[in-house]
Design a protein around this motif. Structure first.
Motif, PDB file in Angstrom:
ATOM      1  N   VAL A 392       0.851  -1.180   0.000  1.00  0.00           N
ATOM      2  CA  VAL A 392       0.000   0.000   0.000  1.00  0.00           C
ATOM      3  C   VAL A 392       0.898   1.246   0.000  1.00  0.00           C
ATOM      4  N   PRO A 393       0.582   2.249  -0.810  1.00  0.00           N
ATOM      5  CA  PRO A 393       1.463   3.428  -0.835  1.00  0.00           C
ATOM      6  C   PRO A 393       1.535   4.082   0.531  1.00  0.00           C
ATOM      7  N   VAL A 421       1.153  -7.946  -9.516  1.00  0.00           N
ATOM      8  CA  VAL A 421       0.066  -7.347  -8.744  1.00  0.00           C
ATOM      9  C   VAL A 421      -0.908  -8.397  -8.244  1.00  0.00           C
ATOM     10  N   SER A 424       0.075  -9.667  -5.005  1.00  0.00           N
ATOM     11  CA  SER A 424      -0.237  -8.764  -3.897  1.00  0.00           C
ATOM     12  C   SER A 424      -1.617  -9.061  -3.340  1.00  0.00           C
ATOM     13  N   LEU A 425      -2.516  -9.502  -4.218  1.00  0.00           N
ATOM     14  CA  LEU A 425      -3.864  -9.837  -3.739  1.00  0.00           C
ATOM     15  C   LEU A 425      -3.805 -10.996  -2.759  1.00  0.00           C
ATOM     16  N   VAL A 428      -3.012  -9.630   0.438  1.00  0.00           N
ATOM     17  CA  VAL A 428      -4.201  -9.057   1.078  1.00  0.00           C
ATOM     18  C   VAL A 428      -4.949 -10.154   1.819  1.00  0.00           C
ATOM     19  N   TRP A 432      -5.387 -10.143   5.794  1.00  0.00           N
ATOM     20  CA  TRP A 432      -6.736  -9.912   6.296  1.00  0.00           C
ATOM     21  C   TRP A 432      -7.213 -11.023   7.211  1.00  0.00           C
TER      22      TRP A 432
ATOM     23  N   GLU B 142      -6.295   4.771  -1.844  1.00  0.00           N
ATOM     24  CA  GLU B 142      -6.082   3.546  -1.085  1.00  0.00           C
ATOM     25  C   GLU B 142      -6.363   3.769   0.395  1.00  0.00           C
ATOM     26  N   LEU B 168     -13.647  -4.868   0.652  1.00  0.00           N
ATOM     27  CA  LEU B 168     -12.205  -4.664   0.563  1.00  0.00           C
ATOM     28  C   LEU B 168     -11.619  -5.392  -0.625  1.00  0.00           C
ATOM     29  N   MET B 172      -9.759  -3.021  -3.146  1.00  0.00           N
ATOM     30  CA  MET B 172      -8.303  -3.154  -3.173  1.00  0.00           C
ATOM     31  C   MET B 172      -7.874  -3.932  -4.392  1.00  0.00           C
ATOM     32  N   GLY B 173      -8.643  -4.963  -4.717  1.00  0.00           N
ATOM     33  CA  GLY B 173      -8.283  -5.792  -5.864  1.00  0.00           C
ATOM     34  C   GLY B 173      -8.202  -4.973  -7.130  1.00  0.00           C
ATOM     35  N   ILE B 176      -5.263  -2.430  -7.004  1.00  0.00           N
ATOM     36  CA  ILE B 176      -3.917  -2.982  -7.095  1.00  0.00           C
ATOM     37  C   ILE B 176      -3.672  -3.615  -8.456  1.00  0.00           C
TER      38      ILE B 176
END
Lengths: 494, 488, 131
Positions: A392-393, A421, A424-425, A428, A432, B142, B168, B172-173, B176
């Protein structure tokens, strides 16, 4: 000042001397004080060296005044200075933290031995980074590895013993592969000095022993790196070791192995030979991607937080190796900057988890339910570091991701962009799992009355968590050093 | 008096400071609520300070620091941004009044966390509104997703958790997987991500690449709820209604369509896009979303669900109007940003009022409720008129502009979509109003005598309903800003 | 080259054959044997192959002991011997550490067979303290 000229040697000697001193001192408070002082002095030296290199270029220090290439040379260039700061910085932060952490995890009569081994491990890691001699790398590698095996075995769960044993077997095989590679290189070039090897190897490029040396070195270092699929030792070792040990190792050990790989690939083999004669690029790319996806996926299904983040480490190492597989300025910058960024992030996470282990009695997802209510600041810290893993930035993880994507765009490989990318999911998903357990579930009755970890643990942890945010916004040091180092490596010998 | 640059920074730091103070005041609810209102008022003051400056033609800017070489966090106020900021800060005050009434009326738990996250979400919204480049927008975008997650999962139940996951995951998906690569690529190709009049991609990419990049951007901005990435909106209905009001009028969805318009106008540039013919597909996708969402709304019995799908539909009006690339439709798009905000927040206020006073959530339960809750249903009626696009509600004006733009560019498909969806809107709003006022209430097991909603809630929804009518008669500010954005 | 010359050339490389054999034998034992001490034995054999790899090439054809003298021009290389002394020490330390771990494992699990230990861990999962 004559002391300043001996800084490279002192960088290694000071933690080295601290080790037998602690064994003699025996009393744990004295032992702690000695090693703490040694690590902070080591950090100061590393920073001084970094400043010297930033101004004056590569430093070459001859041990015992024997000139290289006959004598052993300590060589500090931009890359090694950067890694030195990282390793000594992490040690300086984890050590004050470890005092309270090992109260619960290591029997009191073994505390002084913990500090001894910590000092030795630090010596080994610093030595690997600073030396310019190939066999010296092996020696320091073994010093750090052996002390690591002991540190891991100090964990309170009996599975730590088996984890340490398995790491010992795999690690020794890895180190032996490395020494075989070094041996073959020595046979072909006649020298052990890395810079000299890099010059001489041009005459024997492409011969079978040199290619074999490359193969042995790659496999051996990859074992130490925990590159997929040679990562099997990592989850157990990180999970069962004492929390302070995990924090230190996760942030430094694999990063130093990456440094060794970079050093051999670029300073010795010269970038072009490595990537043109053998399909290193494709192989590293494939293994990196496999690591990123497989490890992230496995992480999602873990029930213990330490294990979950251990698999996350394997995935993040995949990112580091992915940058290397590009063999471009941006790719190498991504690799080197992620060395630092991941070290800071993972160090922070495992330190936070150490606090959780201390207070909540464990780190399984079942146990940390409602952590947001029991230990709000610790939970927040884990969330922030988790966001860094996602990229996350505003966090360091974003900076590394940016350069990885840039490197992929430069090669025009859009499919790779989407794979990066997409992984990256997965991050997440596993981050989470923690967030839901900590914030959306009620805490268990048997964890009532639990507060935050003691200040001696919280303060160092806060330093790393803040660093995760700070270096995500102010990237002058990290990206500056990384791109300079990358330029140096791409341009030839350091 | 403070300088415009200070006002810009204040717009972000004031809600941040407010959040801190709210957290500190957690033990004194009245003080805490007072801080919220004070913060919201101060924020509106800062924005109002900037409004005349921008309407005069100035573009005050502040550059904070560079994260990476060439990538800086910076702010620049331009017409679209100030309009968005005005809507957000103005409605925050009203929403806060409403929230206080709702949270106390329903005796909700974790109220401090609620108000803190609200303030932080507004700070992120201001960051989006005033961002000077795509990178800054991405950062605050974000942050907004992350800070609204606790608001969506406020109740902490299984349903809340599942709703939060969809919320989310989708937001987010998409950001990103689609928006981030687009951002990096834009930077890689043009060396900058600054919002510039006329765009920054002119002459750098060929038409197919522009089309693909636009697709990445538009789908990457998941908050605009373009199908098929719209599911997060109905999933977020699990949140308390003040959150839905915030999400669907003020912060999240407006941030989405705002970002889409901003990207179209200031990153790609209208001329570049029309030369490449790169938005035709977007008109089609947005048009499909409008109609499909309206059809789902028609069949939804749960009131909030119906409103959620109505929102998805209305958001795509803005996207479609922007994609038409006609000056008139762009003006309509900007105006609709404001129109929909005021109208939809009223509708959600009404839904929350009905739930608080009568504990009813389904449309089929609303027979005769207009007699017991005249103010609530009166406001509902006005807002519904705005959604359908009838005078004297402001929705009429924005729809007029959008229709004119579609006809001017001879996009008959868009005209048809607008016409059909207007009918569908009427189809799912008018029956509610009719049954509320003209049908006798069914005396079933759920019935119990009740009156109007708590006073604070009624005040809030009356205010926003009045705003809907007011804007119809006085649309100067949004229209001027829209024209300035297009350099007309 | 004739067959005989080829055989002679190969014969001259017999040290490398032994090295490779030891390497593979050592690795095989580590992987194939479940007894923890036997694994260490295999590891030791593997490390020994490396010693041979370094030392054997150090003896140059026609080279004498590495003591300076005017009578000789070709000396055997002493450096690999020095390196291997270090490596032997490392090997000894590794072996000692490994055996110490085995002792502790024996105390904790009452077995030094890897599969038995893994079974014990799997079975004791609910009872063993959560990490």
């Amino acid at each position: 000042m004559s002391l300043a000229s001996h800084l490279p040697a002192l960088q290694v000697v000071i933690p080295l001397i601290a080790a037998p001193l602690t064994v003699l001192l025996r009393r744990r408070n004295l032992a702690f004080a000695v090693v703490l002082a040694a690590s902070w002095v080591a950090l100061a030296i590393a920073v001084l060296l970094w400043l010297q290199v930033a101004e004056g270029g590569t430093i070459s220090y001859a041990i015992g005044s024997w000139p290289p290439p006959w004598g052993i040379e300590y060589r500090v260039d931009r890359l090694s200075a950067f890694v030195l700061v990282l390793v000594s910085g992490i040690a300086a932060i984890v050590l004050p933290y470890s005092r309270a952490s090992i109260e619960a995890e290591v029997p009191p009569q073994q505390h002084y031995l913990f500090y001894t081994m910590f000092a030795l491990c630090l010596t080994g890691l610093l030595g690997i980074t600073i030396t310019g001699d190939a066999f010296n790398i092996f020696v320091f590698l073994e010093v750090s590895s052996l002390s690591t095996y002991v540190l891991i075995a100090l964990g309170r769960d009996r599975r730590a013993l088996l984890a340490s044993y398995q790491y010992l077997i795999m690690g020794t095989i890895g180190a032996t592969f490395i020494v075989i590679g070094i041996g073959l290189l020595y046979l072909m070039t006649g020298t052990l000095n890395l810079a000299d090897m890099g010059r001489r190897i041009a005459m024997v490029q492409g011969t079978r022993p040199v290619l074999a040396a490359l193969a042995f070195l790659t496999v051996g270092i990859s074992l130490k790196l925990a590159l997929f699929p040679l990562h099997q030792w990592l989850p157990n070792a990180y999970t069962y070791a004492p929390s302070a040990v995990t924090a230190f190792l996760a942030a430094t050990a694999t990063k130093v192995a990456v440094y060794v790989l970079l050093r051999f690939y670029y300073s010795v083999f010269g970038g072009s030979q490595v990537f043109e004669q053998l399909p290193m690029q494709e192989m590293l790319l494939l293994l990196a991607l496999a690591g990123m996806f497989a490890a992230s996926t496995v992480a999602i299904f873990q029930t213990d937080l330490k294990r979950l983040f251990a698999y996350s480490s394997v995935a993040q190492i995949g990112y580091i190796m992915l940058g290397l597989s590009f063999d471009s300025q941006s790719g190498l910058t991504a690799t080197i900057v992620h060395l630092f960024n991941h070290g800071v992030t993972k160090g922070a996470i495992f330190m936070l988890l150490g606090g959780v282990a201390l207070k909540m009695g464990g780190t399984s997802l079942a146990r940390v339910q409602g952590l947001g209510q029991r230990m709000p600041w610790t939970s927040l810290g884990i969330v922030v570091c988790g966001l860094s893993l996602i990229g996350v930035p505003g966090t360091v993880g974003f900076v590394s991701k940016w350069y990885l994507l840039l490197a992929a765009f430069e090669k025009g490989q859009w499919w790779l962009v989407f794979l990066i990318v997409a992984s990256s999911l997965l991050a997440v998903a596993y981050v989470w799992r923690f967030v839901e357990a900590a914030y959306l579930r009620e805490p268990r009755a048997d964890t009532a009355g639990v507060g935050e970890a003691p200040w001696s643990m919280r303060l160092p942890t806060a330093v790393l968590v803040v660093a995760t945010l700070y270096f995500g916004l102010n990237t002058a040091f990290t990206v500056g050093s990384a791109s300079n180092a990358a330029a140096l490596l791409m341009g030839g010998l350091g | 008096m403070i300088t415009p640059e200070q006002a810009i920074l204040a717009s972000i730091t004031v809600p941040l400071a407010g959040a801190l103070l709210i957290a500190l005041a957690r033990r004194t609810p009245n003080l805490r609520e007072g801080i919220t209102l004070a913060t919201a008022t101060t924020l509106l003051a800062c924005v109002l300070l900037l409004l005349p400056v921008v309407m005069d033609g100035a573009r005050p800017a502040v550059s904070l620091f560079a994260v990476l070489p060439g990538l800086e966090i910076g702010f620049k106020v331009e017409p679209l941004g100030i309009l968005f900021a005005l809507i957000a800060s103005g409605l925050w005050i009203v929403n806060s009044l409403y929230s206080i009434g709702y949270m106390r009326g329903n005796a909700e738990a974790h109220q401090t966390r609620f108000f803190v996250c609200f303030a932080l979400a507004l700070a992120a919204t201001m960051g989006i509104a005033f961002s000077s480049n795509l990178f800054t927008l991405f950062v605050f975008y974000e942050l907004l997703t992350l800070i609204t997650y606790p608001l969506v999962t406020h109740h902490g139940t299984e349903k809340a958790r599942d709703g939060g996951r969809v919320y989310l995951g989708l937001l987010m998906g998409t950001s990103i997987v689609f928006l981030l690569p687009a951002l990096v690529f834009i930077w890689y190709v043009s060396g900058t991500t600054d919002f510039t009049s006329g765009g920054i991609l002119a002459g750098k990419l060929d038409p197919i690449e522009i089309m693909a990049l636009l697709a990445l951007c538009v789908f990457g901005i998941g908050k605009a709820a373009l199908m098929p990435f719209h599911k997060w909106l109905p999933a977020a209905m699990v949140a308390p209604t003040p959150v839905s009001a915030l999400l669907h009028a003020v912060a999240v969805v407006k941030a989405g369509v705002f970002s889409v318009v901003k990207v179209i106008v200031y990153v790609f540039g209208i001329d570049t896009l029309s030369a490449a013919g790169a938005t035709d597909w977007l008109v089609a996708v947005a048009g499909f979303t409008i109609v499909a969402a309206s059809v789902v709304a028609l069949n939804a019995d749960n009131l909030k669900r119906r409103l959620a799908y109505s929102t998805i539909s209305q958001l795509s009006y803005v996207v479609m109007a922007a994609a038409l690339l006609a000056p008139l439709s762009l003006i309509g798009a900007v105006l609709h940003l404001a129109a929909h905000a005021v109208g939809k927040i009223t509708l959600f206020f009404a839904a929350g009022a009905i739930y608080t006073a009568a504990h009813k959530t389904e449309v089929s339960q609303l027979d005769g409720i207009g007699r017991r809750m005249p103010w609530t249903m009166g406001a509902f009626t006005i807002a519904a008129l705005s959604m359908i696009g009838l005078p004297p509600a402001v929705g009429f004006v924005s729809k007029w502009y959008m229709l004119s733009g579609a006809m001017a560019t001879q996009h008959w498909w868009a005209v048809a979509v607008i016409a059909v969806s207007t009918l569908l809107n009427a189809g799912y709003f008018l029956p509610i109003i009719y049954r509320a006022f003209f049908v006798a209430p069914a005396h079933g097991p759920h019935d119990h005598p009740h009156g109007e909603a708590p006073l604070l809630m009624v005040i809030a929804l009356t205010a926003t309903a009045a705003g809907t009518v007011l804007l119809f008669f006085l649309p100067d500010v949004p229209l001027t800003l829209a024209r300035q954005m297009l350099n007309l | 080259m004739t067959g005989l010359e080829k055989a002679m050339a190969l014969g001259g490389h017999f040290t490398y054959f032994i090295t490779i054999f030891l390497m593979i034998a050592g690795l095989f034992i580590v992987i194939a044997r479940g007894n923890l001490i036997k694994k260490l034995v295999g590891l030791g054999i593997f490390q020994t192959s490396v010693y041979l790899l370094y030392i054997a090439p150090a003896k140059l054809v026609g080279g004498t002991a590495p003591i300076l003298s005017d009578a000789f021009t070709v000396y055997s290389n002493p450096l690999p011997h020095v390196l291997i002394l270090t490596a032997i020490v490392v090997g000894v330390a590794t072996l000692a550490l490994g055996l110490a771990l085995v002792v502790r494992i024996r105390e904790a699990y009452d077995s030094i067979e890897e599969d038995e230990i893994l079974d014990l861990d799997a079975a004791a999962q609910p009872g063993v303290q959560e990490p």
